[in-house]
Design a protein around this motif. Structure first.
Motif, PDB file in Angstrom:
ATOM      1  N   GLY A   1       0.933   9.052  43.409  1.00  0.00           N
ATOM      2  CA  GLY A   1       0.132  10.228  43.097  1.00  0.00           C
ATOM      3  C   GLY A   1      -0.979  10.493  44.092  1.00  0.00           C
ATOM      4  O   GLY A   1      -2.022  11.042  43.743  1.00  0.00           O
TER       5      GLY A   1
ATOM      6  N   TRP B   1       5.023   8.787  31.636  1.00  0.00           N
ATOM      7  CA  TRP B   1       4.245   8.383  32.802  1.00  0.00           C
ATOM      8  C   TRP B   1       4.107   6.868  32.862  1.00  0.00           C
ATOM      9  O   TRP B   1       4.140   6.189  31.835  1.00  0.00           O
ATOM     10  CB  TRP B   1       2.836   8.981  32.739  1.00  0.00           C
ATOM     11  CG  TRP B   1       2.791  10.465  32.657  1.00  0.00           C
ATOM     12  CD1 TRP B   1       2.284  11.208  31.638  1.00  0.00           C
ATOM     13  CD2 TRP B   1       3.268  11.410  33.627  1.00  0.00           C
ATOM     14  NE1 TRP B   1       2.407  12.545  31.910  1.00  0.00           N
ATOM     15  CE2 TRP B   1       3.012  12.694  33.121  1.00  0.00           C
ATOM     16  CE3 TRP B   1       3.885  11.291  34.862  1.00  0.00           C
ATOM     17  CZ2 TRP B   1       3.352  13.850  33.822  1.00  0.00           C
ATOM     18  CZ3 TRP B   1       4.231  12.435  35.561  1.00  0.00           C
ATOM     19  CH2 TRP B   1       3.952  13.691  35.041  1.00  0.00           C
ATOM     20  N   SER B   2       3.898   6.351  34.047  1.00  0.00           N
ATOM     21  CA  SER B   2       3.525   4.949  34.199  1.00  0.00           C
ATOM     22  C   SER B   2       2.153   4.778  33.548  1.00  0.00           C
ATOM     23  O   SER B   2       1.445   5.759  33.294  1.00  0.00           O
ATOM     24  CB  SER B   2       3.458   4.563  35.679  1.00  0.00           C
ATOM     25  OG  SER B   2       2.388   5.257  36.303  1.00  0.00           O
TER      26      SER B   2
ATOM     27  N   ALA C   1      -0.517   6.434  35.718  1.00  0.00           N
ATOM     28  CA  ALA C   1      -0.485   7.903  35.667  1.00  0.00           C
ATOM     29  C   ALA C   1      -0.950   8.403  34.309  1.00  0.00           C
ATOM     30  O   ALA C   1      -1.682   9.394  34.222  1.00  0.00           O
ATOM     31  CB  ALA C   1       0.921   8.414  35.964  1.00  0.00           C
ATOM     32  N   ALA C   2      -0.548   7.732  33.239  1.00  0.00           N
ATOM     33  CA  ALA C   2      -0.968   8.141  31.892  1.00  0.00           C
ATOM     34  C   ALA C   2      -2.484   8.074  31.768  1.00  0.00           C
ATOM     35  O   ALA C   2      -3.107   8.955  31.169  1.00  0.00           O
ATOM     36  CB  ALA C   2      -0.300   7.263  30.842  1.00  0.00           C
TER      37      ALA C   2
ATOM     38  N   LEU D   1      -3.826  11.031  33.812  1.00  0.00           N
ATOM     39  CA  LEU D   1      -3.476  12.335  33.245  1.00  0.00           C
ATOM     40  C   LEU D   1      -3.899  12.490  31.783  1.00  0.00           C
ATOM     41  O   LEU D   1      -3.852  13.592  31.249  1.00  0.00           O
ATOM     42  CB  LEU D   1      -1.974  12.589  33.395  1.00  0.00           C
ATOM     43  CG  LEU D   1      -1.483  12.634  34.842  1.00  0.00           C
ATOM     44  CD1 LEU D   1       0.029  12.630  34.896  1.00  0.00           C
ATOM     45  CD2 LEU D   1      -2.056  13.846  35.555  1.00  0.00           C
TER      46      LEU D   1
ATOM     47  N   ARG E   1       2.964  11.050  28.087  1.00  0.00           N
ATOM     48  CA  ARG E   1       4.107  11.892  28.460  1.00  0.00           C
ATOM     49  C   ARG E   1       3.601  13.261  28.892  1.00  0.00           C
ATOM     50  O   ARG E   1       2.501  13.664  28.539  1.00  0.00           O
ATOM     51  CB  ARG E   1       5.065  12.072  27.276  1.00  0.00           C
ATOM     52  CG  ARG E   1       5.622  10.758  26.745  1.00  0.00           C
ATOM     53  CD  ARG E   1       6.608  10.962  25.619  1.00  0.00           C
ATOM     54  NE  ARG E   1       7.855  11.591  26.033  1.00  0.00           N
ATOM     55  CZ  ARG E   1       8.865  10.971  26.637  1.00  0.00           C
ATOM     56  NH1 ARG E   1       8.758   9.709  26.928  1.00  0.00           N
ATOM     57  NH2 ARG E   1       9.967  11.618  26.944  1.00  0.00           N
TER      58      ARG E   1
ATOM     59  N   PRO F   1       6.825  17.158  34.316  1.00  0.00           N
ATOM     60  CA  PRO F   1       6.859  16.464  35.602  1.00  0.00           C
ATOM     61  C   PRO F   1       6.040  17.148  36.688  1.00  0.00           C
ATOM     62  O   PRO F   1       5.660  16.509  37.664  1.00  0.00           O
ATOM     63  CB  PRO F   1       8.345  16.443  35.968  1.00  0.00           C
ATOM     64  CG  PRO F   1       8.955  17.521  35.175  1.00  0.00           C
ATOM     65  CD  PRO F   1       8.129  17.660  33.925  1.00  0.00           C
TER      66      PRO F   1
ATOM     67  N   TYR G   1       3.527  13.412  41.502  1.00  0.00           N
ATOM     68  CA  TYR G   1       3.410  12.076  40.925  1.00  0.00           C
ATOM     69  C   TYR G   1       4.599  11.255  41.399  1.00  0.00           C
ATOM     70  O   TYR G   1       5.691  11.751  41.560  1.00  0.00           O
ATOM     71  CB  TYR G   1       3.385  12.156  39.393  1.00  0.00           C
ATOM     72  CG  TYR G   1       2.464  13.238  38.894  1.00  0.00           C
ATOM     73  CD1 TYR G   1       1.080  13.116  39.044  1.00  0.00           C
ATOM     74  CD2 TYR G   1       2.957  14.384  38.319  1.00  0.00           C
ATOM     75  CE1 TYR G   1       0.238  14.112  38.613  1.00  0.00           C
ATOM     76  CE2 TYR G   1       2.110  15.395  37.871  1.00  0.00           C
ATOM     77  CZ  TYR G   1       0.754  15.247  38.029  1.00  0.00           C
ATOM     78  OH  TYR G   1      -0.097  16.233  37.612  1.00  0.00           O
TER      79      TYR G   1
END
Length: 174
Positions: free
Chosen positions: A89, A136-137, A140-141, A144, A148, A151, A169
């Motif tokens: 990202g 998301w990993s 990333a979660a 963000l 979820r 994308p 991402y």
């Protein structure tokens, strides 16, 4: 049966996840009886790449010469698809990827609409999968604020097809 994927070399971490295409091939073999093969592609010879997909990954800003951009532009104009993956990202990589896409196409990359075949999987006789919502990993979660989401794929259409696709991402790592 297999899909050939070119991994575009550049000055940064172009091969940041060396096992990604092998893992993709395993998934494709299990789901569709189709494997994946990869080849390293030098940016100065991108136009001669015969693979239908050229995968550009990295974490830092991109630095391509006008001649190298012309090679990538010719590859795309001749029918190849450029997939640009902002590994981990990276904002710097994403910004330079968007700039590169505009230099190649003359167009700004736009978020793919929710009904785009790349997201819904409704193409090629139903061979695709719906990825309109992704998990998301953990990293990333956290960034963000949700486990979820959409994308957020960006695209540039050339001659009515998604010729350049940009993932803000990381796709290559997961």
């Amino acid at each position: 049966r297999s899909i050939s994927i070119g991994r575009l070399r550049h000055k940064g971490e172009w091969d940041i996840c060396p096992g990604a295409v092998r893992r993709l091939g395993e998934v494709l073999t299990a789901c569709m009886s189709v494997g994946a093969q990869e080849q390293a592609v030098d940016r100065a010879q991108a136009a001669s790449c015969k693979a239908p997909l050229l995968w550009l990954a990295g974490t830092e800003g991109l630095d391509f010469s006008p001649q190298e951009l012309a090679q990538i532009k010719k590859y795309v104009e001749d029918g190849g698809t450029l997939f640009i993956d902002s590994t981990a990202g990276s904002e710097a990589f994403l910004e330079s990827a968007r700039k590169m896409a505009k230099e190649i196409s003359g167009l700004d990359a736009q978020e793919l609409p929710a009904d785009h075949p790349l997201l819904t999987g409704r193409f090629a006789g139903g061979a695709g999968s719906d990825v309109s919502t992704v998990a998301w990993s953990r990293a990333a979660a956290k960034k963000l604020g949700a486990p979820r989401g959409k994308p957020g794929l960006l695209g540039v259409a050339i001659n009515g097809r998604a010729a350049i696709v940009i993932s803000p991402y990381s796709v290559i790592g997961p």
